[in-house]
Design an enzyme around this catalytic site. Structure first.
Site, PDB file in Angstrom:
ATOM      1  N   ALA A 262       1.701   2.942 -12.156  1.00  0.00           N
ATOM      2  CA  ALA A 262       3.059   3.001 -11.608  1.00  0.00           C
ATOM      3  C   ALA A 262       3.158   2.125 -10.375  1.00  0.00           C
ATOM      4  O   ALA A 262       2.209   2.018  -9.599  1.00  0.00           O
ATOM      5  CB  ALA A 262       3.443   4.431 -11.247  1.00  0.00           C
ATOM      6  N   ASP A 263       4.311   1.504 -10.217  1.00  0.00           N
ATOM      7  CA  ASP A 263       4.615   0.762  -9.001  1.00  0.00           C
ATOM      8  C   ASP A 263       5.534   1.553  -8.077  1.00  0.00           C
ATOM      9  O   ASP A 263       5.590   1.277  -6.883  1.00  0.00           O
ATOM     10  CB  ASP A 263       5.256  -0.578  -9.353  1.00  0.00           C
ATOM     11  CG  ASP A 263       4.240  -1.540  -9.929  1.00  0.00           C
ATOM     12  OD1 ASP A 263       3.795  -2.427  -9.187  1.00  0.00           O
ATOM     13  OD2 ASP A 263       3.870  -1.397 -11.103  1.00  0.00           O
ATOM     14  N   ARG A 264       6.236   2.531  -8.646  1.00  0.00           N
ATOM     15  CA  ARG A 264       7.085   3.402  -7.833  1.00  0.00           C
ATOM     16  C   ARG A 264       7.471   4.612  -8.674  1.00  0.00           C
ATOM     17  O   ARG A 264       7.855   4.472  -9.836  1.00  0.00           O
ATOM     18  CB  ARG A 264       8.335   2.654  -7.359  1.00  0.00           C
ATOM     19  CG  ARG A 264       9.115   3.360  -6.253  1.00  0.00           C
ATOM     20  CD  ARG A 264      10.363   2.561  -5.878  1.00  0.00           C
ATOM     21  NE  ARG A 264      10.068   1.268  -5.274  1.00  0.00           N
ATOM     22  CZ  ARG A 264      10.264   0.966  -3.996  1.00  0.00           C
ATOM     23  NH1 ARG A 264      10.724   1.891  -3.154  1.00  0.00           N
ATOM     24  NH2 ARG A 264      10.014  -0.250  -3.541  1.00  0.00           N
ATOM     25  N   ALA A 272       8.773   3.386 -12.265  1.00  0.00           N
ATOM     26  CA  ALA A 272       8.757   1.947 -12.527  1.00  0.00           C
ATOM     27  C   ALA A 272       7.324   1.506 -12.775  1.00  0.00           C
ATOM     28  O   ALA A 272       6.424   1.833 -12.005  1.00  0.00           O
ATOM     29  CB  ALA A 272       9.339   1.184 -11.340  1.00  0.00           C
TER      30      ALA A 272
END
Length: 373
Positions: A262-264, A272
């Protein structure tokens, strides 16, 4: 199994104990798997360029390289040291450093880890106890080194929590069959990895039955990087899949779980991650396959209520067209990330533990963050 500490190093960071000067080299991941080449980072611009060009990538590693790059710039770059020599007041020194932090934030907008790392560092140097330029630089170098160590230990904790949770349900004597996307291993972090770190921990326990990696177009992080790590680690029964094969693979070959990075992660659990993750989650839901997100606690962004609020980075057309064989002049849409709605996610694995949805299927990310902060 090969020891990852001896085989895969996304970066090399060192601090001279006598001078407190730092040095940094990063592995150019655009050249993998054909060539292993490290590039020196001597200032903030070098760090920004390495992040923006995707020579280094992965949300945890982006944050680490940004902080380390700043430490190198302030402690070892003669041009920056000369600029600092012209500044007299401590407030001006801190403002000078803050400007560099804000610039680093512009390198890639989607991954929250970068923003959190810069904000944490700013709070650290804003302490009134730091009264001189030398103390500012020393504090940043020390913080950078501690952040590097913390990333590896956090990743190992993510792997342990993830393996514990999966093995509490999946009891096949040969272990768990895992599917993943993009690259979330040692090459995406300071070491060990997040989602791939869960697979690595399962392997360490003798409970990884197979692993399938999606190629992850258009940058092919899965085929270039994850497959490279899987082969280096001699993971059992590895298979590489085109992104479009995921549904057929889950239906005909079967898998126990998809584990992605995950990036966010938003307050409601919307996540995301690399483009293609959303469609993999839909396929997993349809096939009755668990779908877990594995990421550091710092990836949880409770300031954003839902994925609709996430800024999605779009990359240049050429990055897709040059590798696709498309005719000259063709236009394309090239988002680097997509957002997986929380309803498709079985759980979020962090170094603090595994967050599961409540009985109504919703995630209380704010409550989880509050409990563990």
């Amino acid at each position: 199994m090969t020891d990852p500490a001896n085989t895969l190093r996304s970066l090399i960071f060192d601090v001279d104990s006598a001078t407190n000067k730092a040095t940094l080299s990063v592995l150019d991941q655009l050249r993998l798997p054909d060539e292993t080449m490290y590039t020196k980072i001597v200032n903030v611009q070098d760090a920004w360029d390495a992040i923006r060009s995707m020579r280094i990538r992965g949300a945890p590693l982006i944050a680490v390289v940004a902080v380390l790059g700043l430490a190198v710039d302030l402690s070892s770059n003669e041009l920056t040291i000369g600029e600092l020599d012209l500044i007299s007041g401590i407030d001006e020194v801190k403002a000078f450093v803050t400007t560099k932090m804000e610039y680093l934030k512009t390198s890639r907008p989607t991954a929250v880890n970068l923003f959190n790392a810069m904000d944490e560092l700013k709070s650290f140097i804003d302490d009134d106890a730091i009264k001189t330029r030398e103390e500012v630089v020393s504090a940043i170098v020390q913080h950078a080194y501690l952040m590097l160590e913390r990333d590896v230990s956090d990743n190992k904790a993510i792997g342990s929590h993830g393996a514990d949770d999966l093995l509490s349900r999946h009891v096949h004597p040969e272990g768990v069959c895992v599917v993943t996307i993009c690259n979330t291993g040692s090459l995406a972090t300071a070491g060990w990895g997040t989602a791939l770190g869960v697979a690595r921990e399962l392997q360490r326990r003798g409970k990884l039955r197979s692993i399938a990696a999606l190629e992850t177009r258009p940058y092919n992080q899965g085929s270039r990087l994850t497959a490279y790590e899987i082969m280096q680690e001699q993971m059992p029964n590895p298979i590489l899949l085109c992104d479009s094969m995921a549904a057929s693979y889950l239906k005909s070959k079967g898998a126990d779980v998809c584990v992605v990075g995950a990036d966010r992660v938003c307050a409601n659990g919307d996540t995301a991650n690399k483009i293609g993750t959303f469609q993999l989650s839909i396929i997993a839901k349809e096939m009755g396959v668990e779908f877990f997100v594995a990421s550091p606690f710092t990836t949880l962004d409770v300031e954003l209520e839902s994925g609709d609020m996430i800024e999605i980075e779009e990359r240049p057309d050429g990055e897709m067209l040059e590798s696709s064989g498309a005719p000259k002049g063709m236009k394309c849409w090239n988002p680097a990330f997509d957002v997986t709605p929380a309803k498709y996610i079985s759980g979020i694995i962090t170094e603090k533990g595994v967050l599961k949805p409540s009985a109504d299927g919703t995630f209380d990310v704010k409550g989880f963050v509050s409990m563990h902060s």
